[in-house]
Design an enzyme around this catalytic site. Structure first.
Site, mmCIF file in Angstrom:
data_model
loop_
_atom_site.group_PDB
_atom_site.id
_atom_site.type_symbol
_atom_site.label_atom_id
_atom_site.label_comp_id
_atom_site.label_asym_id
_atom_site.label_seq_id
_atom_site.Cartn_x
_atom_site.Cartn_y
_atom_site.Cartn_z
ATOM 1 N N ASP A 1 -1.081 6.041 -5.917
ATOM 2 C CA ASP A 1 -2.282 6.933 -6.049
ATOM 3 C C ASP A 1 -1.678 7.923 -7.166
ATOM 4 O O ASP A 1 -0.482 8.332 -6.990
ATOM 5 C CB ASP A 1 -2.459 7.796 -5.027
ATOM 6 C CG ASP A 1 -2.857 6.756 -3.645
ATOM 7 O OD1 ASP A 1 -3.787 6.227 -3.575
ATOM 8 O OD2 ASP A 1 -2.004 6.442 -2.792
ATOM 9 N N ASP B 1 0.259 -2.123 4.553
ATOM 10 C CA ASP B 1 1.316 -1.087 4.721
ATOM 11 C C ASP B 1 2.532 -1.992 4.838
ATOM 12 O O ASP B 1 3.810 -1.144 4.687
ATOM 13 C CB ASP B 1 1.250 -0.230 5.711
ATOM 14 C CG ASP B 1 0.123 0.957 5.460
ATOM 15 O OD1 ASP B 1 -0.369 1.163 4.379
ATOM 16 O OD2 ASP B 1 -0.478 1.133 6.616
ATOM 17 N N HIS C 1 0.871 -1.363 -0.041
ATOM 18 C CA HIS C 1 0.019 0.044 0.061
ATOM 19 C C HIS C 1 1.035 1.248 0.134
ATOM 20 O O HIS C 1 1.465 1.772 0.996
ATOM 21 C CB HIS C 1 -0.778 -0.003 1.204
ATOM 22 C CG HIS C 1 -1.777 1.103 1.289
ATOM 23 N ND1 HIS C 1 -1.698 1.836 2.486
ATOM 24 C CD2 HIS C 1 -2.871 1.213 0.597
ATOM 25 C CE1 HIS C 1 -2.729 2.771 2.232
ATOM 26 N NE2 HIS C 1 -3.546 2.416 1.099
ATOM 27 N N ARG C 2 0.869 2.072 -1.074
ATOM 28 C CA ARG C 2 1.671 3.249 -1.267
ATOM 29 C C ARG C 2 3.286 2.633 -1.107
ATOM 30 O O ARG C 2 4.185 3.565 -0.747
ATOM 31 C CB ARG C 2 1.313 4.339 -0.253
ATOM 32 C CG ARG C 2 -0.205 4.634 -0.287
ATOM 33 C CD ARG C 2 -0.517 5.686 0.510
ATOM 34 N NE ARG C 2 -1.927 5.849 0.622
ATOM 35 C CZ ARG C 2 -2.527 6.684 1.751
ATOM 36 N NH1 ARG C 2 -1.934 7.228 2.540
ATOM 37 N NH2 ARG C 2 -3.874 6.353 1.995
ATOM 38 N N GLU D 1 -4.170 4.069 -8.547
ATOM 39 C CA GLU D 1 -5.390 4.457 -8.077
ATOM 40 C C GLU D 1 -5.703 6.031 -8.430
ATOM 41 O O GLU D 1 -4.832 6.606 -8.316
ATOM 42 C CB GLU D 1 -5.625 4.456 -6.469
ATOM 43 C CG GLU D 1 -7.135 5.134 -6.120
ATOM 44 C CD GLU D 1 -7.237 5.154 -4.592
ATOM 45 O OE1 GLU D 1 -8.204 5.942 -4.036
ATOM 46 O OE2 GLU D 1 -6.440 4.384 -3.658
ATOM 47 N N LYS E 1 -7.130 9.418 -8.121
ATOM 48 C CA LYS E 1 -7.597 10.085 -6.924
ATOM 49 C C LYS E 1 -8.538 11.404 -7.738
ATOM 50 O O LYS E 1 -8.229 12.478 -7.498
ATOM 51 C CB LYS E 1 -6.406 10.759 -6.277
ATOM 52 C CG LYS E 1 -5.778 9.729 -5.635
ATOM 53 C CD LYS E 1 -6.385 8.738 -4.601
ATOM 54 C CE LYS E 1 -6.748 9.422 -3.424
ATOM 55 N NZ LYS E 1 -7.349 8.366 -2.466
ATOM 56 N N HIS F 1 -0.973 10.775 -2.618
ATOM 57 C CA HIS F 1 -2.183 10.402 -2.331
ATOM 58 C C HIS F 1 -3.223 11.616 -2.236
ATOM 59 O O HIS F 1 -4.364 11.420 -2.494
ATOM 60 C CB HIS F 1 -2.181 9.590 -0.918
ATOM 61 C CG HIS F 1 -3.446 9.085 -0.337
ATOM 62 N ND1 HIS F 1 -4.249 9.832 0.301
ATOM 63 C CD2 HIS F 1 -4.142 8.082 -0.533
ATOM 64 C CE1 HIS F 1 -5.384 9.434 0.616
ATOM 65 N NE2 HIS F 1 -5.228 8.303 0.148
ATOM 66 N N GLU G 1 0.131 -0.724 -4.768
ATOM 67 C CA GLU G 1 -0.773 0.169 -4.878
ATOM 68 C C GLU G 1 -0.433 1.489 -4.690
ATOM 69 O O GLU G 1 0.641 1.754 -4.106
ATOM 70 C CB GLU G 1 -1.825 -0.302 -3.631
ATOM 71 C CG GLU G 1 -3.033 0.444 -3.766
ATOM 72 C CD GLU G 1 -2.893 1.733 -3.243
ATOM 73 O OE1 GLU G 1 -3.868 2.764 -3.508
ATOM 74 O OE2 GLU G 1 -2.093 2.191 -2.511
#
Length: 242
Positions: free
Chosen positions: A36, A226, A7-8, A106, A108, A49, A34
C-alpha cells in the site's frame, strides 16, 4: 496455476509493508507482493497501509503531515527486535530489479485525495521498467482509470468489498484486466465467470486453509494472503495430485 501474492509481504510473521516482509515473501517463493502507498508532506511515495502512522510504527500522526526524512525515523517494526524504517516505493522497485516478483501497488487515496499520487507512482514504475510486472489497484476507481489513461501499458484492477453484478462487465468498461474482490463477496460462479471473460481474479485476504483450497480447486488467477509459506505449501500439494 493460481499465483500466490503476499499481502503486505509475509505479514503473518514479519512487520507488514516492510522490506523484511517483502524479502521473506520472495524467499518463500511467492509469485507476487501486495503493498500500500501513501504520500508524505514533501511528495515522497511511502509504503504504509493506514493514513496514520500510529498502528504500524513508533510514531503518531498522519503520513501527509511528515516529510520523508521525518517519517524514516519511526520504527516500522514496532513489535520486533530489529528497528526498521518505512520503505519508500523507490526502495521496493529498486529491489525488484533483482527478482521476478509481480507487485500489486494499492493506492490508498480513497479517504485522502493525494494530489499527483498517480503520476508519481507511474513515473517510478516506468523509471524501473516494471510496467509489465506491476498491477495498480485502489478502492478509488476514478484514480485507477486516471492511471490507465496516463499509462495504458500498466495493468489496473479495481478493489471492492461488495457484491458487484457481473463484475467482469464493469472491469471491461474501465479497461481493467483484473478485479481484486473481498473473498467473502465472490462466489465460485463469479470467479469463473470473470476468468471466462478474460478478467483475472485475485481475492483478498485469503488465510484459511479451506479458502485457499477452494481457490486452488477452481484455479483462481491468484490469491492474496498474509501467509505465503502456507499457501505455497498447499499449492505444491495441489500440483502433486493426480
Amino acid at each position: 496455476m493460481t499465483q500466490i501474492f503476499a499481502h503486505r509481504g509475509y505479514s503473518a510473521v514479519f512487520a507488514e509493508n516492510t522490506m523484511s516482509a517483502f524479502i521473506a515473501a520472495e524467499k518463500a517463493g511467492a509469485d507476487g507482493l501486495e503493498l500500500d502507498v501513501q504520500l508524505t508532506k514533501d511528495g515522497e511515495i511511502v509504503v504504509i497501509h493506514d493514513e496514520k502512522v500510529d498502528r504500524t510504527t513508533s510514531g503518531s500522526g498522519f503520513v501527509k503531515n511528515f516529510t520523508f526524512n521525518e517519517i524514516r525515523k519511526f520504527n516500522a517494526n514496532k513489535k520486533g527486535v530489529k528497528k526498521e524504517p518505512m520503505p519508500s516505493l523507490t526502495e521496493v522497485l529498486e529491489w525488484m530489479q533483482f527478482n521476478q516478483l509481480v507487485c500489486n501497488i494499492e493506492l490508498k487515496n480513497n479517504l485522502l485525495p493525494y494530489e499527483g499520487m498517480e503520476e508519481k507512482v507511474i513515473q517510478l514504475v516506468r523509471k524501473y521498467n516494471l510496467s509489465n510486472r506491476v498491477i495498480i489497484s485502489s478502492f478509488n476507481h476514478y484514480s485507477i482509470v486516471m492511471c490507465y489513461r496516463t499509462a495504458p501499458e500498466i495493468e489496473i484492477a479495481p478493489l471492492f468489498n461488495e457484491r458487484i453484478y457481473m463484475p467482469w462487465v464493469y472491469a471491461q468498461s474501465i479497461r481493467a484486466k483484473g478485479i481484486h474482490p473481498k473473498l467473502v463477496s465472490v462466489s465460485d460462479e463469479i470467479i469463473k465467470g470473470a476468468m471466462e471473460n478474460g478478467i483475472a481474479v485475485r481475492p483478498y485476504t485469503v488465510n484459511k486453509e479451506t479458502d485457499i483450497n477452494r481457490l486452488l480447486s477452481i484455479n483462481c488467477t491468484a490469491l492474496i494472503t498474509d501467509d505465503p509459506v502456507k499457501a505455497m505449501e498447499m499449492k505444491k500439494q495441489y500440483e502433486k495430485r493426480p
